[in-house]
Design a protein around this motif. Structure first.
Motif, short mmCIF file in Angstrom:
data_model
loop_
_atom_site.label_atom_id
_atom_site.label_comp_id
_atom_site.label_asym_id
_atom_site.label_seq_id
_atom_site.Cartn_x
_atom_site.Cartn_y
_atom_site.Cartn_z
N SER A 33 7.31 -58.14 -6.05
CA SER A 33 6.80 -59.50 -6.27
C SER A 33 5.43 -59.48 -6.93
N CYS A 34 4.81 -58.31 -6.97
CA CYS A 34 3.50 -58.15 -7.60
C CYS A 34 3.27 -56.66 -7.85
N LEU A 35 2.22 -56.35 -8.60
CA LEU A 35 1.82 -54.96 -8.79
C LEU A 35 0.60 -54.69 -7.91
N ILE A 36 0.71 -53.69 -7.05
CA ILE A 36 -0.42 -53.35 -6.20
C ILE A 36 -1.35 -52.40 -6.96
N THR A 37 -2.42 -51.99 -6.31
CA THR A 37 -3.42 -51.14 -6.96
C THR A 37 -2.80 -49.83 -7.46
N PRO A 68 2.08 -61.27 -10.69
CA PRO A 68 0.66 -61.15 -10.36
C PRO A 68 0.28 -59.74 -9.93
N ILE A 69 -1.01 -59.51 -9.77
CA ILE A 69 -1.51 -58.23 -9.27
C ILE A 69 -2.24 -58.48 -7.95
N THR A 70 -2.33 -57.44 -7.15
CA THR A 70 -3.03 -57.53 -5.86
C THR A 70 -3.73 -56.21 -5.60
N ASP A 71 -4.76 -56.24 -4.76
CA ASP A 71 -5.55 -55.04 -4.49
C ASP A 71 -5.07 -54.27 -3.26
N HIS A 72 -3.82 -54.47 -2.86
CA HIS A 72 -3.28 -53.70 -1.76
C HIS A 72 -2.90 -52.29 -2.23
N THR A 73 -2.93 -51.35 -1.28
CA THR A 73 -2.63 -49.95 -1.59
C THR A 73 -1.74 -49.36 -0.49
N TYR A 74 -1.42 -48.09 -0.65
CA TYR A 74 -0.61 -47.39 0.36
C TYR A 74 -1.30 -47.38 1.72
N ASP A 132 -2.82 -49.77 3.09
CA ASP A 132 -2.42 -51.00 3.77
C ASP A 132 -1.07 -50.82 4.44
N CYS A 133 -0.19 -50.05 3.80
CA CYS A 133 1.11 -49.75 4.41
C CYS A 133 0.93 -48.95 5.70
N ARG A 134 0.01 -48.00 5.67
CA ARG A 134 -0.26 -47.21 6.88
C ARG A 134 -0.80 -48.09 8.00
N LEU A 135 -1.63 -49.05 7.64
CA LEU A 135 -2.15 -49.98 8.65
C LEU A 135 -1.04 -50.90 9.15
N MET A 136 -0.11 -51.26 8.28
CA MET A 136 1.03 -52.08 8.69
C MET A 136 1.85 -51.35 9.75
N VAL A 137 2.10 -50.07 9.51
CA VAL A 137 2.89 -49.29 10.46
C VAL A 137 2.17 -49.19 11.79
N ARG A 138 0.86 -48.98 11.74
CA ARG A 138 0.07 -48.90 12.97
C ARG A 138 0.09 -50.23 13.71
N ALA A 139 0.02 -51.34 12.97
CA ALA A 139 0.06 -52.67 13.59
C ALA A 139 1.39 -52.87 14.31
N ALA A 140 2.48 -52.43 13.69
CA ALA A 140 3.80 -52.56 14.32
C ALA A 140 3.87 -51.76 15.61
N GLU A 144 -6.14 -55.43 2.20
CA GLU A 144 -6.73 -54.91 0.96
C GLU A 144 -7.80 -53.87 1.30
N PHE A 145 -7.33 -52.79 1.92
CA PHE A 145 -8.23 -51.79 2.48
C PHE A 145 -9.25 -51.26 1.47
N HIS A 146 -8.78 -50.90 0.28
CA HIS A 146 -9.70 -50.27 -0.67
C HIS A 146 -10.79 -51.23 -1.13
N LYS A 147 -10.49 -52.52 -1.20
CA LYS A 147 -11.51 -53.48 -1.55
C LYS A 147 -12.57 -53.56 -0.44
N LEU A 148 -12.12 -53.58 0.82
CA LEU A 148 -13.07 -53.61 1.94
C LEU A 148 -13.84 -52.30 2.03
N HIS A 149 -13.15 -51.19 1.74
CA HIS A 149 -13.82 -49.89 1.76
C HIS A 149 -14.94 -49.83 0.72
N LYS A 150 -14.66 -50.37 -0.44
CA LYS A 150 -15.64 -50.35 -1.53
C LYS A 150 -16.82 -51.27 -1.22
N LYS A 151 -16.54 -52.46 -0.69
CA LYS A 151 -17.60 -53.44 -0.49
C LYS A 151 -18.35 -53.25 0.82
N LEU A 152 -17.66 -52.78 1.86
CA LEU A 152 -18.27 -52.69 3.18
C LEU A 152 -18.49 -51.26 3.65
#
Length: 349
Positions: free
Chosen positions: A49-53, A139-145, A147-155, A167-175
């Motif tokens: 549905s979109c292109l991730i990072t 569209p494009i989005t800043d999600h990466t692999y 985020d998938c790892r965090l999804m699995v952990r959340a489950a 959008e882990f890499h965006k938060l990693h870069k900014k914070l």
């Protein structure tokens, strides 16, 4: 796999990533020994549905690349294999049940990197992604692999998988938050919330901090709730910890807060002293204060030392804003005076 001569990657291993980049560069710059290297730059499966990072590995060599777009224009989507949804064998069976399965492959013009692209592989990757997104009309989005790892952990923590999409890499870069820190924050987040939506309500926030719902707590809650939805999702919680509680949770703040709670300068905080202050400042009852005191009194000696106070602040950095609010209250009015008996009775009722 050996026949296709792949570059083996272990995603979680930094050394493997470095070696992968070196091998890709070696092949891309082999002067014809390796005519082409095929790379799927997203590094994971999505629902298209979109292109991730795009991962930058393919773009470090600074060589021309030829984008290739793939479409599956079938009536029913039996191709998509993602972290949520039907498994591989189910999709294989559904695919075999269709009389025709179509796939379109479109080769785009070769993209020659600009001087800016050659200086920064991520810029190069983003430019190529923009070209492919334009072709695919998605569209494009800043999600990466990650985020998938965090999804699995959340489950695994019985949270909705979408909780991990931050959008882990965006938060990693900014914070500057590492994946390990994000992982720990997700576990803390799970301890706060217990609702199926995977978000924190004001009542859960109050229970976590062992504080009553008050105007002060609501004000702090609102600084986390960036979209004013009335709840705090995991992304908002991470940003709140980094931009709200983190900067306030300094050693100076903790020292000053400890001095204010240690009103008799004993070098420790007693339960009676804590009860008096928290009751008059935030309306806490004795039972809530007792639970909070027991939680902070690690060695169970009936008093909270500075080290224990500091550890409690580290375990729950959200308290930093509470400390600041109390300090502002003291600076404005002095130590809150004990409430009258009638007021105490009214609050209890």
């Amino acid at each position: 796999m050996q026949f296709t001569q792949p570059v083996y990657v272990k995603r979680e291993d930094p050394d493997s990533r470095v070696n992968t980049i070196k091998e890709i560069s070696r092949r891309a710059q082999s002067k014809g020994e390796w005519p082409q290297v095929i790379i799927f730059p997203e590094g994971t499966c999505t629902n298209r549905s979109c292109l991730i990072t795009f991962k930058p590995g393919a773009f470090y060599p600074g060589q021309p690349v030829q984008p290739v777009c793939i479409r599956y224009p079938n009536k029913f989507d039996t191709i998509t294999w993602t972290w949520e949804g039907p498994g591989a064998f189910t999709l294989l069976w559904l695919t075999l049940c269709q009389f025709h399965n179509y796939m379109e492959i479109e080769y785009l013009p070769v993209y020659y990197p600009t001087p800016e692209d050659k200086q920064d592989a991520k810029v190069f990757a983003n430019h190529v992604r923009d070209k492919m997104a334009e072709c695919l009309k998605c569209p494009i989005t800043d999600h990466t692999y990650d985020d998938c790892r965090l999804m699995v952990r959340a489950a695994k923590l019985n949270l909705p998988m979408a909780t991990g999409l931050v959008e882990f890499h965006k938060l990693h870069k900014k914070l500057g938050i590492s994946f390990a820190q994000m992982h720990d924050h997700l576990e803390k987040f799970r301890k706060i919330t217990d609702n199926k939506a995977g978000s924190i309500t004001i009542k859960e926030f109050a229970m976590y901090l062992r504080l009553p719902v008050s105007s002060t707590l609501q004000e702090i809650f609102d600084t986390y709730d960036r979209n004013s939805s009335g709840t705090i999702d995991f992304r908002e919680y991470i940003i709140g910890l980094s931009l709200v509680s983190g900067p306030a949770n300094t050693e100076d703040t903790i020292k000053l807060a400890f001095q204010l709670f240690d009103s008799e300068n004993n070098g420790y905080i007693t339960e009676d002293g804590l009860t008096t202050i928290l009751h008059n400042a935030f309306g806490m009852n004795k039972d809530d204060v007792h639970e909070l005191f027991e939680d902070a009194d690690k060695d169970k000696d009936g008093k909270i030392s500075y080290d224990e106070f500091q550890q409690q602040a580290a375990d729950k950095p959200d308290y930093a804003k509470i400390f600041v609010a109390y300090q502002n209250m003291v600076n404005k009015n002095g130590h809150p005076e004990p409430a009258q008996e009638e007021n105490q009775k009214a609050k209890t009722e």
